[in-house]
Design a protein around this motif. Structure first.
Motif, short mmCIF file in Angstrom:
data_model
loop_
_atom_site.label_atom_id
_atom_site.label_comp_id
_atom_site.label_asym_id
_atom_site.label_seq_id
_atom_site.Cartn_x
_atom_site.Cartn_y
_atom_site.Cartn_z
N ASP A 66 1.92 -9.12 -6.68
CA ASP A 66 1.45 -10.14 -7.63
C ASP A 66 2.23 -11.42 -7.37
N ILE A 67 1.59 -12.33 -6.66
CA ILE A 67 2.27 -13.58 -6.28
C ILE A 67 2.60 -14.41 -7.52
N GLY A 68 1.70 -14.39 -8.51
CA GLY A 68 1.91 -15.19 -9.72
C GLY A 68 3.17 -14.79 -10.47
N SER A 69 3.34 -13.49 -10.69
CA SER A 69 4.52 -13.00 -11.41
C SER A 69 5.68 -12.67 -10.47
N GLN A 70 5.44 -12.79 -9.18
CA GLN A 70 6.44 -12.50 -8.15
C GLN A 70 7.01 -11.08 -8.32
N THR A 71 6.10 -10.11 -8.21
CA THR A 71 6.50 -8.70 -8.33
C THR A 71 5.79 -7.87 -7.26
N ILE A 72 6.42 -6.74 -6.93
CA ILE A 72 5.80 -5.72 -6.07
C ILE A 72 5.81 -4.41 -6.83
N SER A 73 4.67 -3.74 -6.88
CA SER A 73 4.58 -2.43 -7.53
C SER A 73 4.74 -1.34 -6.46
N ILE A 93 -2.18 10.83 9.62
CA ILE A 93 -2.04 12.27 9.41
C ILE A 93 -0.69 12.56 8.76
N LYS A 94 0.37 11.99 9.36
CA LYS A 94 1.71 12.12 8.78
C LYS A 94 1.89 10.95 7.81
N GLN A 95 1.46 11.16 6.59
CA GLN A 95 1.42 10.09 5.60
C GLN A 95 2.82 9.81 5.05
N PRO A 96 3.28 8.55 5.13
CA PRO A 96 4.55 8.21 4.48
C PRO A 96 4.42 8.38 2.98
N LEU A 97 5.43 8.98 2.36
CA LEU A 97 5.35 9.31 0.94
C LEU A 97 6.40 8.57 0.14
N VAL A 98 6.07 8.30 -1.12
CA VAL A 98 7.02 7.72 -2.07
C VAL A 98 7.68 8.88 -2.80
N LYS A 99 8.97 9.10 -2.54
CA LYS A 99 9.68 10.21 -3.15
C LYS A 99 10.13 9.90 -4.57
N THR A 100 10.34 8.62 -4.86
CA THR A 100 10.91 8.24 -6.14
C THR A 100 9.82 7.90 -7.16
N LEU A 101 10.24 7.49 -8.34
CA LEU A 101 9.29 7.16 -9.39
C LEU A 101 8.61 5.82 -9.13
N GLU A 102 7.42 5.68 -9.68
CA GLU A 102 6.72 4.39 -9.58
C GLU A 102 7.47 3.34 -10.40
N ARG A 103 7.41 2.10 -9.95
CA ARG A 103 8.11 1.02 -10.64
C ARG A 103 7.60 -0.32 -10.17
N LYS A 104 7.94 -1.37 -10.92
CA LYS A 104 7.58 -2.74 -10.56
C LYS A 104 8.87 -3.53 -10.35
N LEU A 105 8.99 -4.19 -9.18
CA LEU A 105 10.21 -4.89 -8.81
C LEU A 105 9.96 -6.38 -8.67
N SER A 106 10.89 -7.17 -9.15
CA SER A 106 10.81 -8.62 -9.00
C SER A 106 11.22 -9.03 -7.60
N ILE A 107 10.59 -10.10 -7.08
CA ILE A 107 10.95 -10.60 -5.75
C ILE A 107 11.27 -12.09 -5.84
N SER A 108 12.17 -12.54 -5.00
CA SER A 108 12.63 -13.93 -5.02
C SER A 108 11.56 -14.86 -4.44
#
Length: 400
Positions: free
Chosen positions: A227-234, A247-262
């Motif tokens: 989200d460029i407007g709020s400057q975040t990555i989910s 086939i070898k799908q990269p996986l997210v091991k941790t919890l979902e979250r939204k992070l701010s970016i500079s």
């Protein structure tokens, strides 16, 4: 000896499934595959965990072929494995495997005690299941099975605690970080990448460093997650996504979250999407942020975990100072710098609040203990610095 292999396939639903097969006959091994489907998949294990268990079981069947052991007949007659055979298996599973081949033990290529422990544990769990499976048909005494399984478990090596390994894993120094980003400058003579992937590869490293992501989280980012407007990555979990061609799908091991970016990182992302990604995406866009630029069958497809490791290896080989760099060390570096920032504050949050903040940003479950491990590593370094300063003061006072 390496005829027994594992294969991961993608089904129409998007689910990845791992099979253990015989390379010669091309047939799946019945009991190992039954175990995978009835036990591992039933427990909702991730495909990466299933692949690790499957690789251990495949290695076990290579050993059985090498020793000409008929496992099913042994279990049916309650003979199981003899003590000398268990000893030989323990030695066999220390071998390092490369591209489905087992390296000769004499070469000195051995896996760590942690890997040996995991392999023997996975094999023992499979044997316990298989013995129970045949016990129903042949009415065998469970006491004999329990003794055999106990004997298998007793052969597992002692391992160091996982958190201890984590503490000893160092972050990148300021000098290494400066060199890394000098190497990654667009158009730099020392940049090891071709011009059309320099912007993409630099952005990947920037995101790893600024947000402390895992490789799987990085390769799972879609353009719509930004989200460029709020400057975040989910950071979203997408296991078994049918639209992911890998086939070898990269996986997210941790919890979902939204992070701010500079602002700077946001601009880097926008530049890559507008300049480079637009030129290399397919007509039917898969939506993933990082895609393959190379012409061929994978052009425009989501970047694979193998391609990611090639990028990291190219950076490792670019100069001696980066020879021990890994992508995960950037995650450790983020955590070290987080501790450092907390330490520099006039009124820093207390330790419990810091652990909550770190867990939130890293995607860890609150109270998992991982955040406190990183805190402890920073505290140990600070304690070491204070101890050295104390020694210097003692020397200056004539204490030696």
């Amino acid at each position: 000896m390496d005829r027994i292999v594992t294969n991961t396939i993608k089904m129409d639903t998007g689910e990845r499934c791992c099979l253990i097969t015989d390379k010669v006959s091309k047939m799946p091994l019945y009991y190992p595959c039954l175990y995978i489907s009835s036990e591992l998949r039933k427990r909702n294990e991730s495909i990466s965990t299933i692949e690790l268990h499957s690789a251990s079981i495949a290695l076990f069947y290579r050993f059985l072929n090498f020793k000409k052991i008929d496992l099913e007949e042994r279990i049916k007659t309650a003979e199981f494995l003899r003590l000398q055979e268990i000893d030989a298996l323990k030695e066999f599973i220390t071998k390092r495997m490369k591209k489905e081949k087992v390296v000769n033990l004499d070469s000195g290529c051995r896996v760590s005690s942690n890997t040996q422990y995991f392999r023997l544990t996975a094999i023992t769990k499979y044997l316990e299941w298989l013995c129970d499976f045949f016990t129903v048909s042949y009415k065998r005494d469970h006491i004999l099975i329990d003794k055999f399984i106990a004997k298998m478990k007793s052969h597992r090596p002692k391992i160091r605690l996982r958190n201890q390994n984590l503490i000893n894993d160092k972050n990148l120094s300021n000098n290494q970080l400066n060199i890394l980003f000098d190497v990654l400058k667009i158009g730099s003579e020392i940049n090891p990448f071709k011009a059309d992937v320099q912007r993409r590869n630099r952005l990947m490293i920037l995101i790893l460093y600024h947000l402390g992501l895992r490789a799987g989280e990085l390769l799972n980012i879609k353009v719509t997650d930004i989200d460029i407007g709020s400057q975040t990555i989910s950071i979203n979990r997408r296991a078994d996504d049918p639209n992911d061609s890998r086939i070898k799908q990269p996986l997210v091991k941790t919890l979902e979250r939204k992070l701010s970016i500079s602002n700077d990182l946001c601009n880097e992302i926008c530049d890559y999407i507008k300049i480079e990604r637009r030129k290399h995406r397919m007509k039917k866009d898969n939506g993933y942020l990082f895609i393959c630029h190379k012409k061929g069958n994978t052009f425009g497809e989501p970047l694979s975990i193998q391609a990611y490791h090639k990028i990291i290896n190219a950076l490792k080989n670019s100069c001696p100072e980066l020879s021990r760099m890994t992508g995960h060390k950037l995650r450790h570096t983020w955590n070290y710098e987080f501790s450092s920032k907390m330490d520099q504050m006039e009124n820093p949050p207390n330790q419990y609040e810091q652990e909550q903040m770190r867990s939130l940003l890293m995607g860890w479950k609150e109270g998992s203990g991982t955040a406190s491990t990183y805190n402890r590593r920073f505290i140990e370094k600070k304690a070491g610095e204070i101890a050295l300063n104390m020694q210097k003061e003692i020397i200056n006072r004539g204490g030696v």
